[in-house]
Design an enzyme around this catalytic site. Sequence first.
Site, PDB file in Angstrom:
ATOM      1  N   ASP A  10       0.904  -1.367  -0.061  1.00 48.54           N
ATOM      2  CA  ASP A  10      -0.348  -0.236  -0.178  1.00 48.54           C
ATOM      3  C   ASP A  10       0.815   0.956   0.232  1.00 48.54           C
ATOM      4  O   ASP A  10       1.664   1.077   1.027  1.00 48.54           O
ATOM      5  CB  ASP A  10      -1.245  -0.570   1.395  1.00 48.54           C
ATOM      6  N   ASP A 104      -2.733   2.730  -6.424  1.00 53.00           N
ATOM      7  CA  ASP A 104      -1.210   2.679  -5.019  1.00 53.00           C
ATOM      8  C   ASP A 104      -2.133   0.888  -4.022  1.00 53.00           C
ATOM      9  O   ASP A 104      -0.917   1.164  -3.435  1.00 53.00           O
ATOM     10  CB  ASP A 104      -2.499   4.003  -4.390  1.00 53.00           C
ATOM     11  N   GLU A 105      -2.166   0.008  -4.166  1.00 51.43           N
ATOM     12  CA  GLU A 105      -2.493  -0.765  -3.713  1.00 51.43           C
ATOM     13  C   GLU A 105      -2.591  -2.176  -4.242  1.00 51.43           C
ATOM     14  O   GLU A 105      -2.709  -2.154  -5.757  1.00 51.43           O
ATOM     15  CB  GLU A 105      -2.784  -0.891  -2.561  1.00 51.43           C
TER      16      GLU A 105
END
Length: 358
Positions: A10, A104-105
Site C-alpha cells: 500500500d 496505489d495498492e
Amino acid sequence: MEHRKIIHIDMDAFYASVEQLDNPELKGKPVAVGGNSQRGVVAAASYEARKFGVKSAMPSAKAAKLCPNLIFVPHRFPRYRELSQQIREVFFEYTDLVEPLSLDEAYLDVTENKIGLNSATLIAKEIKSKIKERTGLIASAGISYNKFLAKTASDMDKPDGLFVILPEEAEEFVAKLPVHRFHGIGRVTAEKMVKAGIFTGRDLRKKSLEDLKLRYGKSGQYYFNICRGIDHREVQPVRETKSVSAERTFERNLYEMEEIIQEVDRIANISFNRYQRSKASDGHTITLKLKYGDFRQVTRSKTQEDAINNEATYLSIARNLMTEDLLDEEGIRLIGVGISNFKKDEEPEAPSQLTIDF
C-alpha cells in the site's frame, strides 16, 4: 497444511506524496489533492495534513477549516498512472500473481516466486527498497498467510511500515483487534457492532454464524471467518470490471432539487473520471442511487444502445434520472452514480490475459 505467503503493498498517501515528490516546495507541508472550492472534495491528503484531521473524501471547505495552512493541488492522474506502472513492474520481478486493487495498492502471492526466496518478509523489504529507489516513493507492506491479514497488517505501522502476522500469532492478533480496524467492516457497521457490545475480534468470535447472518446478512459468513483469521480467497491477477461508480453520504440531508442536482453533477463527474481511468470497455447503463434519511434506498437506471464514452452524455443521463418524484420528506442522505453493462468483446481465438493498470 502449507500456508500461502501473501504480501499487501500500500503506497503511503500516494497522490499527495507524488505531488510532494515532483514539487520539493511542498515537502513537509500539509497538502490536499483536489479542488479548493465550496463543492470540492479531497482526493488524498499528506500525512502532515492528516494530523489536522484532513482525510480523503472530505469536503474541501471542511478540510480548509481544519487546516488553515492546507495547500490544495489539482490531481494529475496521468502522472499517478505512470508511477503506478513503474511500481507494478517491480511486483512482476517477483511473481505473476499480482492483484491490483487500485492505483496505489495490490496483493502479491509469493508462495512460489521468481527469485526462489522462501521469506515473504525479505521479498517485501526488497520491493519497498526498489520502489523507493526507482520512484522516490514510500510503500508500506503487510505480510501474512491470507489476504485479510496481509491487508490488515499493511495498515498497522504506516508510513513506511512492514508488519508481519505469522500463522501462530494470528488468533491472538485478531482477538485483540478493534472491529473498526477489520478490513471489510465499514464505519457504519463497526458503530452498530460497538452498540451491540462487539468491540474486538474476541467479542465477534463469541457470536454464532446464525446470529451474524441474521444481523448482517450475507456478510455474516465473512465476519465469522475473519475473526478467526480465516480467508480462503486467492490472489486473482485478472479482475473483470463489472461497474464503476462514486457515491457520497452528506453531513445533512438534502431536500431542494437545485442542490440535489448540483450534487448529482459533481458525483457523476467523479464517477466518469473513474470510468476513464479504469479503462473499462464501452459502458451502456447509467445508474442513479439514492438513500433517504430513513435509510430507504432506490435506484434508477437508463440503458443506451450506443456506448456512453463522453462526459457530457454521462452527466446528462445522470441528471435526467433525478426527477421530482424521487424527492422525499425524509430528505436524501446519499447519492451515487455509476456505469455498468460493459461491452463484451468477441471471443478471441486463443485465451488472452486482461491487462489492468496499476
